[in-house]
Design a protein around this motif. Structure first.
Motif, PDB file in Angstrom:
ATOM      1  N   ARG A  46      15.333   6.204  67.472  1.00 51.57           N
ATOM      2  CA  ARG A  46      15.259   7.294  68.461  1.00 51.57           C
ATOM      3  C   ARG A  46      16.513   7.339  69.329  1.00 51.57           C
ATOM      4  O   ARG A  46      16.777   8.333  69.985  1.00 51.57           O
ATOM      5  CB  ARG A  46      14.032   7.102  69.356  1.00 51.57           C
ATOM      6  CG  ARG A  46      12.733   7.179  68.612  1.00 51.57           C
ATOM      7  CD  ARG A  46      12.206   8.588  68.505  1.00 51.57           C
ATOM      8  NE  ARG A  46      11.852   9.069  69.839  1.00 51.57           N
ATOM      9  CZ  ARG A  46      12.104  10.305  70.263  1.00 51.57           C
ATOM     10  NH1 ARG A  46      12.686  11.175  69.507  1.00 51.57           N
ATOM     11  NH2 ARG A  46      11.759  10.670  71.480  1.00 51.57           N
ATOM     12  N   ARG A  74      21.455  13.597  66.328  1.00 57.50           N
ATOM     13  CA  ARG A  74      20.568  14.538  67.018  1.00 57.50           C
ATOM     14  C   ARG A  74      19.719  15.301  66.011  1.00 57.50           C
ATOM     15  O   ARG A  74      18.510  15.466  66.203  1.00 57.50           O
ATOM     16  CB  ARG A  74      21.387  15.518  67.862  1.00 57.50           C
ATOM     17  CG  ARG A  74      20.516  16.443  68.715  1.00 57.50           C
ATOM     18  CD  ARG A  74      21.340  17.524  69.398  1.00 57.50           C
ATOM     19  NE  ARG A  74      21.879  18.482  68.435  1.00 57.50           N
ATOM     20  CZ  ARG A  74      21.175  19.446  67.843  1.00 57.50           C
ATOM     21  NH1 ARG A  74      19.892  19.584  68.104  1.00 57.50           N
ATOM     22  NH2 ARG A  74      21.751  20.282  66.993  1.00 57.50           N
ATOM     23  N   GLY A  77      16.909  13.328  64.965  1.00 59.05           N
ATOM     24  CA  GLY A  77      15.938  12.982  66.000  1.00 59.05           C
ATOM     25  C   GLY A  77      16.340  11.855  66.921  1.00 59.05           C
ATOM     26  O   GLY A  77      15.485  11.302  67.621  1.00 59.05           O
ATOM     27  N   VAL A  79      19.075  10.240  69.974  1.00 56.79           N
ATOM     28  CA  VAL A  79      20.048  10.471  71.039  1.00 56.79           C
ATOM     29  C   VAL A  79      21.161   9.443  70.882  1.00 56.79           C
ATOM     30  O   VAL A  79      20.898   8.286  70.562  1.00 56.79           O
ATOM     31  CB  VAL A  79      19.372  10.307  72.423  1.00 56.79           C
ATOM     32  CG1 VAL A  79      20.376  10.424  73.547  1.00 56.79           C
ATOM     33  CG2 VAL A  79      18.243  11.303  72.580  1.00 56.79           C
ATOM     34  N   CYS A 119      16.975   9.198  78.720  1.00 56.80           N
ATOM     35  CA  CYS A 119      16.900  10.387  77.843  1.00 56.80           C
ATOM     36  C   CYS A 119      15.573  10.432  77.101  1.00 56.80           C
ATOM     37  O   CYS A 119      14.954  11.496  76.989  1.00 56.80           O
ATOM     38  CB  CYS A 119      18.045  10.370  76.829  1.00 56.80           C
ATOM     39  SG  CYS A 119      19.662  10.696  77.533  1.00 56.80           S
ATOM     40  N   LEU A 120      15.133   9.305  76.588  1.00 59.18           N
ATOM     41  CA  LEU A 120      13.903   9.274  75.820  1.00 59.18           C
ATOM     42  C   LEU A 120      12.675   9.434  76.711  1.00 59.18           C
ATOM     43  O   LEU A 120      11.658   9.987  76.273  1.00 59.18           O
ATOM     44  CB  LEU A 120      13.820   7.995  74.987  1.00 59.18           C
ATOM     45  CG  LEU A 120      14.893   7.892  73.888  1.00 59.18           C
ATOM     46  CD1 LEU A 120      14.804   6.561  73.176  1.00 59.18           C
ATOM     47  CD2 LEU A 120      14.765   9.049  72.901  1.00 59.18           C
ATOM     48  N   ALA A 122      12.611  11.388  79.227  1.00 60.20           N
ATOM     49  CA  ALA A 122      12.587  12.829  79.513  1.00 60.20           C
ATOM     50  C   ALA A 122      12.024  13.624  78.342  1.00 60.20           C
ATOM     51  O   ALA A 122      11.517  14.717  78.520  1.00 60.20           O
ATOM     52  CB  ALA A 122      13.993  13.317  79.852  1.00 60.20           C
ATOM     53  N   SER A 123      12.122  13.071  77.125  1.00 65.08           N
ATOM     54  CA  SER A 123      11.564  13.751  75.946  1.00 65.08           C
ATOM     55  C   SER A 123      10.790  12.736  75.112  1.00 65.08           C
ATOM     56  O   SER A 123      11.290  12.200  74.146  1.00 65.08           O
ATOM     57  CB  SER A 123      12.669  14.393  75.112  1.00 65.08           C
ATOM     58  OG  SER A 123      13.541  13.412  74.591  1.00 65.08           O
ATOM     59  N   PRO A 124       9.565  12.428  75.519  1.00 62.74           N
ATOM     60  CA  PRO A 124       8.774  11.400  74.834  1.00 62.74           C
ATOM     61  C   PRO A 124       8.473  11.763  73.387  1.00 62.74           C
ATOM     62  O   PRO A 124       8.600  12.916  72.991  1.00 62.74           O
ATOM     63  CB  PRO A 124       7.490  11.312  75.662  1.00 62.74           C
ATOM     64  CG  PRO A 124       7.405  12.614  76.377  1.00 62.74           C
ATOM     65  CD  PRO A 124       8.821  13.092  76.572  1.00 62.74           C
ATOM     66  N   PRO A 126       6.577  12.843  70.167  1.00 64.84           N
ATOM     67  CA  PRO A 126       5.457  13.782  70.028  1.00 64.84           C
ATOM     68  C   PRO A 126       4.178  13.037  69.668  1.00 64.84           C
ATOM     69  O   PRO A 126       4.196  12.048  68.948  1.00 64.84           O
ATOM     70  CB  PRO A 126       5.899  14.697  68.887  1.00 64.84           C
ATOM     71  CG  PRO A 126       7.047  14.021  68.214  1.00 64.84           C
ATOM     72  CD  PRO A 126       7.605  13.020  69.183  1.00 64.84           C
TER      73      PRO A 126
END
Length: 128
Positions: A46, A74, A77, A79, A119-120, A122-124, A126
């Motif tokens: 990730r 990216r 998937g 960062v 960063c992760l 902020a966008s966990p 799914p």
């Protein structure tokens, strides 16, 4: 006798840490790119930290390759954070009009991992 490793890619939890140990020529950079992008998928990473602290020069091909790696990551998937850009390298990059594009940079590995965590968060991942 075995030649020294030019780069290493290690897994740490959900992240990959890719360290460049010495200056890479263009073909070696392409190999690094291919190996790292392959590992992102194989390890379901990730986050990726690319440590370039050992580099005392970063030419336009090298900086473009780093941007390309970040974009490929990216799309897979992950960062990417680039860490360890030496002061002289940063100065030369600015003087020559080179940049890392939208790729996040950090001072060192510790700050790079902290940035990935931010960063992760902020966008966990799914949910099911």
């Amino acid at each position: 006798m075995t030649s020294p490793r030019l780069f290493s890619i290690l897994r740490q939890g959900l992240h990959l840490i890719a360290s460049v140990h010495t200056a890479l020529d263009d073909s070696q950079l392409v190999r690094f790119q291919a190996d790292l992008v392959e590992r992102i998928g194989a390890d379901r990473a990730r986050g990726v930290v690319i440590d370039v602290a050992a580099l005392d020069v970063l030419d336009s091909f090298g900086s473009r390759t780093l941007r390309d790696i970040a974009e490929m990551a990216r799309l897979r998937g992950a960062v990417t954070v680039i860490v360890g850009i030496q002061p002289d390298v940063a100065f030369a990059m600015v003087e020559l009009g080179m940049d890392t594009g939208s790729v996040v940079t950090a001072l060192d590995l510790e700050e790079g991992l902290a940035e990935l965590d931010r960063c992760l968060a902020a966008s966990p991942l799914p949910g099911p």
